[in-house]
Scaffold this motif. Structure first.
Motif, mmCIF file in Angstrom:
data_model
loop_
_atom_site.group_PDB
_atom_site.id
_atom_site.type_symbol
_atom_site.label_atom_id
_atom_site.label_comp_id
_atom_site.label_asym_id
_atom_site.label_seq_id
_atom_site.Cartn_x
_atom_site.Cartn_y
_atom_site.Cartn_z
ATOM 1 N N SER A 141 5.904 11.460 4.138
ATOM 2 C CA SER A 141 4.448 11.506 4.104
ATOM 3 C C SER A 141 3.930 12.237 2.877
ATOM 4 C CB SER A 141 3.908 12.175 5.363
ATOM 5 O OG SER A 141 4.208 11.376 6.474
ATOM 6 N N ALA A 142 3.331 11.494 1.970
ATOM 7 C CA ALA A 142 2.828 12.071 0.729
ATOM 8 C C ALA A 142 1.794 13.143 1.000
ATOM 9 C CB ALA A 142 2.217 10.970 -0.137
ATOM 10 N N LEU A 143 1.784 14.135 0.144
ATOM 11 C CA LEU A 143 0.873 15.279 0.162
ATOM 12 C C LEU A 143 1.144 16.267 1.289
ATOM 13 C CD1 LEU A 143 -2.617 13.937 -0.884
ATOM 14 C CD2 LEU A 143 -0.741 14.743 -2.279
ATOM 15 N N PHE A 144 1.800 15.852 2.334
ATOM 16 C CA PHE A 144 2.132 16.766 3.419
ATOM 17 C C PHE A 144 3.620 17.078 3.472
ATOM 18 C CE2 PHE A 144 -2.025 15.401 4.758
ATOM 19 C CZ PHE A 144 -2.554 16.539 5.348
ATOM 20 N N SER A 145 4.463 16.065 3.412
ATOM 21 C CA SER A 145 5.901 16.312 3.502
ATOM 22 C C SER A 145 6.659 15.066 3.069
ATOM 23 C CB SER A 145 6.265 16.684 4.935
ATOM 24 O OG SER A 145 7.589 17.145 4.992
ATOM 25 N N LEU A 146 6.973 15.008 1.794
ATOM 26 C CA LEU A 146 7.600 13.822 1.212
ATOM 27 C C LEU A 146 8.767 14.229 0.330
ATOM 28 C CD1 LEU A 146 7.353 10.695 0.779
ATOM 29 C CD2 LEU A 146 6.008 11.233 -1.253
ATOM 30 N N LEU A 147 9.882 13.541 0.491
ATOM 31 C CA LEU A 147 11.059 13.817 -0.320
ATOM 32 C C LEU A 147 10.852 13.325 -1.746
ATOM 33 C CD1 LEU A 147 14.040 14.762 -0.452
ATOM 34 C CD2 LEU A 147 14.670 12.399 0.100
ATOM 35 N N ASN A 148 11.061 14.223 -2.706
ATOM 36 C CA ASN A 148 11.021 13.865 -4.119
ATOM 37 C C ASN A 148 12.437 13.468 -4.521
ATOM 38 O OD1 ASN A 148 11.080 13.867 -6.943
ATOM 39 N ND2 ASN A 148 9.500 15.429 -7.086
ATOM 40 N N PRO A 149 12.696 12.182 -4.769
ATOM 41 C CA PRO A 149 14.061 11.759 -5.070
ATOM 42 C C PRO A 149 14.598 12.333 -6.372
ATOM 43 C CG PRO A 149 12.520 9.971 -5.459
ATOM 44 C CD PRO A 149 11.745 11.063 -4.788
ATOM 45 N N THR A 150 13.712 12.751 -7.261
ATOM 46 C CA THR A 150 14.140 13.313 -8.539
ATOM 47 C C THR A 150 14.696 14.722 -8.372
ATOM 48 O OG1 THR A 150 12.497 11.992 -9.714
ATOM 49 C CG2 THR A 150 13.425 13.881 -10.886
ATOM 50 N N THR A 151 14.012 15.525 -7.574
ATOM 51 C CA THR A 151 14.407 16.925 -7.406
ATOM 52 C C THR A 151 15.213 17.169 -6.139
ATOM 53 O OG1 THR A 151 12.390 17.497 -6.193
ATOM 54 C CG2 THR A 151 12.305 17.639 -8.609
ATOM 55 N N GLY A 152 15.140 16.219 -5.178
ATOM 56 C CA GLY A 152 15.807 16.422 -3.901
ATOM 57 C C GLY A 152 15.052 17.353 -2.980
ATOM 58 N N LYS A 153 13.836 17.744 -3.352
ATOM 59 C CA LYS A 153 13.031 18.648 -2.541
ATOM 60 C C LYS A 153 11.990 17.865 -1.749
ATOM 61 C CE LYS A 153 13.305 22.523 -5.819
ATOM 62 N NZ LYS A 153 12.504 23.439 -6.664
ATOM 63 N N VAL A 154 11.553 18.468 -0.663
ATOM 64 C CA VAL A 154 10.449 17.918 0.109
ATOM 65 C C VAL A 154 9.204 18.703 -0.268
ATOM 66 C CG1 VAL A 154 9.589 17.330 2.393
ATOM 67 C CG2 VAL A 154 12.030 17.342 1.955
ATOM 68 N N GLU A 155 8.142 18.011 -0.610
ATOM 69 C CA GLU A 155 6.964 18.657 -1.178
ATOM 70 C C GLU A 155 5.707 18.278 -0.406
ATOM 71 O OE1 GLU A 155 7.228 16.931 -5.026
ATOM 72 O OE2 GLU A 155 8.966 18.109 -5.631
ATOM 73 N N GLY A 156 4.742 19.161 -0.363
ATOM 74 C CA GLY A 156 3.469 18.866 0.289
ATOM 75 C C GLY A 156 2.923 20.043 1.069
ATOM 76 N N PHE A 157 1.785 19.823 1.690
ATOM 77 C CA PHE A 157 1.054 20.885 2.377
ATOM 78 C C PHE A 157 1.857 21.469 3.540
ATOM 79 C CE2 PHE A 157 -2.560 22.234 5.226
ATOM 80 C CZ PHE A 157 -3.019 23.254 4.418
ATOM 81 N N ASP A 158 2.325 20.598 4.446
ATOM 82 C CA ASP A 158 3.114 21.092 5.582
ATOM 83 C C ASP A 158 4.417 21.734 5.121
ATOM 84 O OD1 ASP A 158 1.298 20.377 7.484
ATOM 85 O OD2 ASP A 158 2.362 18.611 8.184
ATOM 86 N N ALA A 159 5.065 21.098 4.146
ATOM 87 C CA ALA A 159 6.324 21.632 3.634
ATOM 88 C C ALA A 159 6.133 23.035 3.067
ATOM 89 C CB ALA A 159 6.884 20.709 2.562
ATOM 90 N N ALA A 160 5.074 23.222 2.288
ATOM 91 C CA ALA A 160 4.805 24.523 1.687
ATOM 92 C C ALA A 160 4.487 25.568 2.754
ATOM 93 C CB ALA A 160 3.653 24.422 0.694
ATOM 94 N N LEU A 161 3.719 25.176 3.772
ATOM 95 C CA LEU A 161 3.400 26.132 4.838
ATOM 96 C C LEU A 161 4.663 26.574 5.564
ATOM 97 C CD1 LEU A 161 0.119 24.724 6.435
ATOM 98 C CD2 LEU A 161 0.366 26.621 4.821
ATOM 99 N N SER A 162 5.586 25.650 5.798
ATOM 100 C CA SER A 162 6.821 26.031 6.483
ATOM 101 C C SER A 162 7.629 27.016 5.647
ATOM 102 C CB SER A 162 7.656 24.794 6.813
ATOM 103 O OG SER A 162 8.224 24.213 5.650
ATOM 104 N N GLN A 163 7.629 26.827 4.339
ATOM 105 C CA GLN A 163 8.353 27.746 3.457
ATOM 106 C C GLN A 163 7.655 29.101 3.378
ATOM 107 O OE1 GLN A 163 9.052 25.859 -0.307
ATOM 108 N NE2 GLN A 163 10.192 24.182 0.599
ATOM 109 N N LEU A 164 6.337 29.081 3.405
ATOM 110 C CA LEU A 164 5.596 30.347 3.415
ATOM 111 C C LEU A 164 5.907 31.149 4.678
ATOM 112 C CD1 LEU A 164 2.119 29.247 2.037
ATOM 113 C CD2 LEU A 164 3.522 31.090 1.086
#
Length: 305
Positions: A80-103
């Motif tokens: 899910s873009a902007l909330f929780s989406l895998l970036n195939p280039t970096t191998g990371k999951v990026e977005g609003f929900d992803a960042a909140l979980s890391q915080l």
């Protein structure tokens, strides 16, 4: 999202975006290449998060157990873009929900260490009940029915159900155009209930994931797709053959799913949400994820509880 129609996408531990510049739906991901800068900005925000004071994590608490383990187990997605989406280039999951979980992990453990378990709308409750995950960050709409089995922290965001159609199909412009038509949505989501109430003659097909629903629409196996506007907007940003129609048909308050038998953790997470909202961290993360496509200042978060 805020109770007005804003955004794009779904949930996990670090989500990303790529975009088609033609996407005008609020919440579509940023243009290709800009996600790297946004991700770096989010990493700086997470790095600045101060761990919770020892007095806030007493011995025997759920947070203390997570801190001792050294990893926050998160239920989420990678689609899910902007909330929780895998970036195939970096191998990371990026977005609003992803960042909140890391915080939250940084606040508890001192490091943004998360372990992702992929969830669907149909599996979230079971994974929380059997303690396979500590928390679910997955554009998880709070409903009275779900609240009987899940303890929700928040809400921390509000979105609304919207419609996605193929661009070459002008026969559907609103809910009224769905009469007798085949409509897809995710199993376990609130969308099927809303649609069956508003358009009883619609033929609903359920799939486990956003990707499966989108492909059914693109391939002509369905006439429309109903789900949270933000998720659909993320689809449209990278698939120019579909579009999101204006308007929303519900209010979807997103909560952080927690096990019901850990009331201390719900209290802890709600206090953390209040903290990041008050100190501006929530708004900064929004600006670097959802806000890359939604103009203006960050919205006011919904009242917690």
């Amino acid at each position: 999202m805020t109770a007005t129609a804003l955004v794009a996408a779904a949930a996990l531990t670090t989500a990303c975006s790529g975009s088609s510049g033609a996407a005008k739906v609020p919440g579509a991901p940023a243009a290709a290449g800009s996600s790297t800068d946004a991700d770096r900005a989010v990493e700086k925000i997470i790095a600045a998060e101060m761990p919770a004071a020892a007095s806030l994590i007493p011995p025997g608490s759920t947070a203390a157990a997570i801190k001792k383990r050294g990893t926050l187990s998160v239920g989420g997605t990678q689609t899910s873009a902007l909330f929780s989406l895998l970036n195939p280039t970096t191998g990371k999951v990026e977005g609003f929900d992803a960042a909140l979980s890391q915080l939250l992990a940084k606040y508890i453990i001192g490091k943004p260490r998360t372990r992702l378990t992929n969830v669907t709308s149909a599996t979230r409750e079971a994974l929380l009940k059997n303690h396979s995950v500590d928390a679910v960050f997955s554009t998880y709409t709070i409903t009275p029915e779900r609240a009987r089995t899940v303890a929700f922290a928040g809400p921390y965001y509000t979105d609304g159900l919207a419609l996605q159609v193929r661009k070459n199909d002008t026969s559907i412009r609103s809910l009224s155009g769905l009469e007798g038509r085949t409509v897809v949505t995710e199993s376990g989501s609130t969308a099927a209930t809303v649609l069956s109430r508003k358009v009883p003659t619609a033929k609903i097909q359920l799939f486990d994931t956003n990707t499966e629903c989108l492909e059914a629409l693109r391939q002509g196996r369905a006439d429309a797709y109903i789900l949270d506007q933000g998720i659909l907007a993320g689809n449209a940003s990278s698939n120019p053959d579909v579009e999101v129609l204006p308007g929303t048909y519900s209010s979807e308050p997103y909560g952080i799913g927690l096990p019901r038998d850990e009331p201390d953790f719900k209290k802890f997470v709600n206090a953390w949400l209040l903290k990041i909202e008050a100190d501006g961290t929530w708004a900064k993360v929004w600006k670097e994820t959802v806000g890359t496509q939604v103009p203006g200042d960050a919205p006011t978060p919904p009242a917690i509880g």
